[in-house]
Design a protein around this motif. Structure first.
Motif, PDB file in Angstrom:
ATOM      1  N   HIS A  30      -6.562  -8.303   4.839  1.00 22.05           N
ATOM      2  CA  HIS A  30      -5.520  -9.246   5.232  1.00 22.05           C
ATOM      3  C   HIS A  30      -4.900  -9.903   3.996  1.00 22.05           C
ATOM      4  CE1 HIS A  30      -3.814 -12.992   6.996  1.00 22.05           C
ATOM      5  NE2 HIS A  30      -3.468 -12.136   7.938  1.00 22.05           N
ATOM      6  N   ALA A  62      -6.364   1.219  15.199  1.00 20.89           N
ATOM      7  CA  ALA A  62      -5.142   1.132  14.396  1.00 20.89           C
ATOM      8  C   ALA A  62      -4.100   2.155  14.825  1.00 20.89           C
ATOM      9  CB  ALA A  62      -5.479   1.319  12.919  1.00 20.89           C
ATOM     10  N   GLN A  98      -2.951  -1.501  12.786  1.00 24.01           N
ATOM     11  CA  GLN A  98      -4.132  -2.284  12.409  1.00 24.01           C
ATOM     12  C   GLN A  98      -5.059  -2.402  13.614  1.00 24.01           C
ATOM     13  OE1 GLN A  98      -4.729  -3.130   9.398  1.00 24.01           O
ATOM     14  NE2 GLN A  98      -2.735  -3.144   8.368  1.00 24.01           N
ATOM     15  N   TYR A 106      -8.846  -6.744  12.251  1.00 21.12           N
ATOM     16  CA  TYR A 106      -7.767  -7.223  11.383  1.00 21.12           C
ATOM     17  C   TYR A 106      -6.935  -8.276  12.116  1.00 21.12           C
ATOM     18  CZ  TYR A 106      -3.488  -7.330   8.624  1.00 21.12           C
ATOM     19  OH  TYR A 106      -2.410  -7.748   7.890  1.00 21.12           O
TER      20      TYR A 106
END
Length: 328
Positions: free
Chosen positions: A23, A257, A280, A284
């Motif tokens: 991140h 993701a 993602q 995340y």
């Protein structure tokens, strides 16, 4: 940059560490644990600047902005209380705790110190669930009639018996998703009115549940959930309305993701795949959700992620489910 401390060196903490480091507005500052060798290995693997043997130094560190608790659920309330007393925002792994008394202690500490808290149902932070909420409210389903959820994984040989078994390990996932669906379609507080019946199978050495099923009646809605730690690796979640069904084609509790898919199937006519791909995964998005809330000065998350009252309602459901299974 939001500077994080992770408490606990297990598998789930490693997954969260990867999400923090991915991140752009978060930094993994400290890893804390009781085993010095494991702490050292974790530090080396993720190139973390600071370590803490035990948790006190990490919680007292003024450079730490957010604390993630990746430890077993029977210590969530004590460590959350310590973090809150130090003024730290907390992301604590599911389940909330293992008893309602512990849950009450946790919430009282967070509220007394006016700090941010969210339970780590990471999947709910994924945009898939914002899209699901839109679908649930666009009228296509008609009136909600039933929910069916199943989650299994053969992990009972590696789980901590103090975590109290499959309901808190895996059953919390379909329960929390059923909670969201009922809340969106039936209103705030509807889930708390559930009447439950349940049965289970216990592990002979520890007496914890390894297989558990529950049926709940919420108004005119029937909810059937089943989880097991003793066999399989499978998932299923189906929402039925008067006009059709929504069925998850990919794992609802691990949005990835790539393509996350839900099938809308009207009882008459062609079906439609609903696909959400953000590039993602759920962990995340959970880190991003926490960072954004802390930066904004919020004290809890907003839906679809669980607010504090949502976590309490889910926890009450889990403890009732467990009691019925152990009794029966």
């Amino acid at each position: 940059m939001a500077r994080w401390a992770i408490l606990g060196t297990g598998f789930i903490s490693q997954t969260v560490a990867q999400a923090i480091q991915a991140h752009p507005r978060s930094e993994l500052l400290t890893i804390a644990g009781r085993n010095a060798d494991r702490v050292a290995d974790f530090q080396a693997k993720f190139d973390i600047p600071k370590t803490s043997i035990g948790y006190e130094d990490a919680l007292a560190d003024p450079e730490v902005d957010i604390v993630y608790i990746g430890l077993p659920n029977h210590v969530h309330h004590t460590l959350t209380a310590q973090a809150a007393a130090a003024g730290k925002p907390v992301l604590s792994e599911k389940s909330l705790t293992t008893t309602m008394d512990q849950a009450a202690e946790l919430v009282a500490a967070v509220r007394a110190h006016d700090t941010f808290f969210v339970e780590g149902f990471m999947y709910l932070a994924h945009p898939l669930y914002q899209r699901l909420t839109e679908v649930l409210t666009d009228g296509r389903l008609g009136k909600l009639r039933s929910i069916h959820g199943f989650y299994s994984a053969a992990i009972s040989n590696v789980t901590n018996p103090l975590g109290r078994g499959t309901i808190y390990n895996l059953g919390c996932y379909p329960a929390s998703l059923a909670h969201l669906v009922v809340q969106v379609m039936e209103g705030e507080g509807a889930f708390a009115s559930a009447r439950l019946g349940g049965f289970g199978v216990t592990e002979p050495d520890h007496g914890t549940l390894v297989d558990a099923a529950v049926t709940a009646k919420i108004g005119d809605v029937l909810v059937n959930l089943h989880s097991t730690d003793s066999y399989g690796m499978a998932h299923e979640f189906v929402i039925a309305g008067e006009c059709g069904t929504l069925k998850f084609l990919t794992n609802p509790w691990r949005p990835n993701a790539g393509d996350n898919r839900i099938l809308w199937q009207p009882y008459k006519g062609e079906g439609e795949e609903i696909v959400v791909n953000t590039g993602q995964d759920d962990f995340y998005h959970q880190v991003a959700m926490v960072e954004a809330n802390v930066a904004a000065g919020n004290r809890e998350a907003s839906r679809p992620s669980p607010r504090i009252q949502d976590s309490l309602e889910i926890m009450a459901f889990l403890t009732q489910w467990e009691a019925l299974c152990l009794k029966g």
